[in-house]
Write an enzyme that holds these catalytic residues in place. Structure first.
Site, mmCIF file in Angstrom:
data_model
loop_
_atom_site.group_PDB
_atom_site.id
_atom_site.type_symbol
_atom_site.label_atom_id
_atom_site.label_comp_id
_atom_site.label_asym_id
_atom_site.label_seq_id
_atom_site.Cartn_x
_atom_site.Cartn_y
_atom_site.Cartn_z
ATOM 1 N N ARG A 262 0.753 -1.205 -0.073
ATOM 2 C CA ARG A 262 0.024 -0.055 0.002
ATOM 3 C C ARG A 262 0.840 1.284 -0.101
ATOM 4 N NH1 ARG A 262 -4.909 -1.965 4.031
ATOM 5 N NH2 ARG A 262 -5.302 -4.045 2.809
ATOM 6 N N ARG A 277 2.209 0.818 10.241
ATOM 7 C CA ARG A 277 1.793 0.957 8.858
ATOM 8 C C ARG A 277 3.066 1.158 7.960
ATOM 9 N NH1 ARG A 277 -2.830 3.606 7.483
ATOM 10 N NH2 ARG A 277 -3.180 3.944 9.847
ATOM 11 N N GLU A 349 -6.634 -1.432 14.874
ATOM 12 C CA GLU A 349 -7.333 -2.440 14.028
ATOM 13 C C GLU A 349 -6.133 -3.725 13.654
ATOM 14 O OE1 GLU A 349 -8.337 -0.675 10.420
ATOM 15 O OE2 GLU A 349 -8.283 -2.550 9.308
ATOM 16 N N SER A 352 -10.389 -6.540 9.513
ATOM 17 C CA SER A 352 -11.400 -5.636 9.130
ATOM 18 C C SER A 352 -12.303 -6.786 8.195
ATOM 19 C CB SER A 352 -10.992 -4.482 8.180
ATOM 20 O OG SER A 352 -11.990 -3.394 7.940
ATOM 21 N N ARG A 391 0.742 -6.938 12.276
ATOM 22 C CA ARG A 391 -0.003 -6.390 13.358
ATOM 23 C C ARG A 391 0.060 -7.418 14.530
ATOM 24 N NH1 ARG A 391 -4.149 -1.450 11.372
ATOM 25 N NH2 ARG A 391 -2.249 -0.142 10.361
#
Length: 424
Positions: A262, A277, A349, A352, A391
């Site tokens: 990403r 991130r 998070e 999801s 994560r």
RNA sequence: GGAGAGGUGGCUGAGUGGUCGAAAGCGGCGGUCUUGAAAACCGUUGAGGGUUUGUAGCCCUCCCAGGGUUCGAAUCCCUGCCUCUCCGCCA
């Protein structure tokens, strides 16, 4: 994509629904385009019909040995007219399609109102944050001290937002991935798959990343271009693009481990420290292709599958129903699972899980054959992280840390770590 | 990278430029026969879209994709993509 019939017949309803997402649909402009489309399409099809009829007549006259010249003269400029009408219609349709591709999914009624994550609704909590009697370190400190997590090395080799893992920390991430895959395959009945990490534009349009979110993707300079996958959702869901699935094969349940890429454009200041991130991270993804009447239940089930990983790992988390403004473009309803990170003192998070209803299916032309009607019907697609491995690694390090800065390995991972019980 | 072959309905596989959305076979579905099943026989069986209250009728589009020729293209021409075979190279 939304049902074009719904847009045609219930435009005001759609406008109201999309307003929940702060998306403003210019209903008047759309209605006008749609009206033009209708006129153009009728006109074009009439011309095509005339062309077909006359050509057939010419063929028959010729077969009878008649003079066809008068017939040929009569159709002289029919072709021109028809081509012109076809071109105008194609333009009009592509204008409408561009608008349609940019419209987000309609939210489920149960989604709470709200404009950002502040309004998300906590559904449940599991586990207790570990009661440390010492100041909790974050994963960057722990990883550096255990000498297996190096951000400067990542930056040297690639750039910021990349990391190099080594030794037992690299192994621990791999153990997590193996553990997740095995659990989903053996206990939850998913089919493992291996897919391309570079995909074409059609696949990204199918799942909803294109045309609107190109800035979030890494594009590879090829002709035509490839894109690095931002999630396994893209290649895996595209398995059923342009497919009519047999009824007996439903539901399809896939689990897939891939790296994800990403660009994080627009997130320059956020989470600059650590592995939260990154431009590249590992993830185990769950995808389900189900009958429309089953998708609500499947959403609960799939979320439960992701939760079970957190529970087996003994990681405290909470489950949140995203509000209207925070729910993703293609999703009708999304649960986030947020894991407790002692280093940050907050829930973040880690998964999801979304129900896309028929939104992706319509873009993908993904259908199944309903034996009751014998006709193809759009499937419903769902997916969720089960879990984001990078994560999860962070969460394990931070939640299982000791006063000395060592890390106890959760029971379920030990078989994957050669019996190792602690990182030190 | 070099040389060649090919892409047609769920599958196999036909298709002199003129009712071809497409023969035939297999598969699927329905039926006859049978106590039941199989076999046999009969029938049926692609997708998308427009119009419309309409799963009625009528019409349009689709034979890999995009262009072109023609009154008319699955069929002719060009480009691209993909697949297969052989050679070379490589994990």
């Amino acid at each position: 994509m939304l049902d074009p019939r719904l847009l045609r017949n219930e435009l005001d309803y759609v406008k109201t629904q999309l307003a929940r997402r702060n998306f403003s649909l210019d209903a008047e402009a759309y209605r006008e385009l749609e009206e033009q489309r209708k006129q153009l399409q009728i006109e074009t099809q009439e011309l095509q019909n005339e062309r077909n009829t006359r050509s057939r007549d010419i063929g028959q006259a010729k077969a009878r040995g008649e003079d066809i010249q008068p017939l040929l003269d009569a159709v002289q400029d029919l072709g021109e007219q028809m081509k012109a009408a076809e071109t105008r219609l194609a333009d009009e349709q592509s204008r409408l399609q561009q608008i349609q591709l940019g419209l987000p999914n309609i939210l489920d009624d149960s989604v709470p109102d709200g404009k950002d994550e502040q309004a998300n609704l906590e559904i449940s909590r599991w586990g207790e944050p570990p009661p440390f009697d010492f100041p909790a370190r974050d994963h960057v400190d722990l990883g550096t001290q255990l000498s297996g997590m190096d951000f400067e090395l990542g930056a040297k080799i690639a750039s910021a937002r990349f990391v190099v893992l080594q030794g037992n920390i690299a192994r621990l991430q791999r153990a997590l991935i193996q553990f997740m895959l095995d659990t989903h395959i053996v206990e939850h009945g998913y089919r493992e798959c291996y897919v391309p990490f570079l995909v074409n534009a059609a696949s990204l349009q199918g799942t909803g990343q294109l045309p609107k979110f190109e800035q979030d993707l890494f594009r590879v300079d090829n002709d035509p271009p490839f894109y690095l996958i931002p999630t396994a959702e893209v290649p895996v869901t595209n398995i059923v693009r342009d497919v009519i699935v047999d009824a007996q094969q439903m539901p399809l349940k896939y689990v897939c481990h891939t790296p994800c890429f990403r660009s994080e454009a627009g997130a320059y200041g956020r989470d600059v420290r650590g592995m939260i991130r990154q431009h590249q991270f590992e993830k185990v993804e769950l995808v389900q292709i189900v009958r429309h009447e089953d998708s609500q239940e499947a959403h609960e089930e799939l979320t439960g599958h992701a939760e079970s990983i957190l529970q087996k790992l003994g990681l405290p988390y909470r489950k949140v129903l995203l509000c209207a403004g925070d729910t993703g473009f293609s999703s009708a309803r999304t649960y986030d699972l947020e894991v407790w990170l002692p280093g940050q003192g907050q829930y973040r998070e880690i998964s999801s899980c979304s129900n896309f209803t028929d939104f992706q299916a319509r873009r993908l032309q993904a259908r199944w054959r309903n034996p009751e009607t014998g006709k193809p019907e759009l499937v419903h697609t769902l997916n969720g992280s089960g879990l984001a491995a990078g994560r999860t690694l962070i969460a394990v390090l931070e939640n299982y840390q000791t006063r000395e800065g060592h890390v106890v390995i959760p029971e379920v991972l030990r078989p994957y770590m050669g019996g190792l019980t602690i990182l030190q």
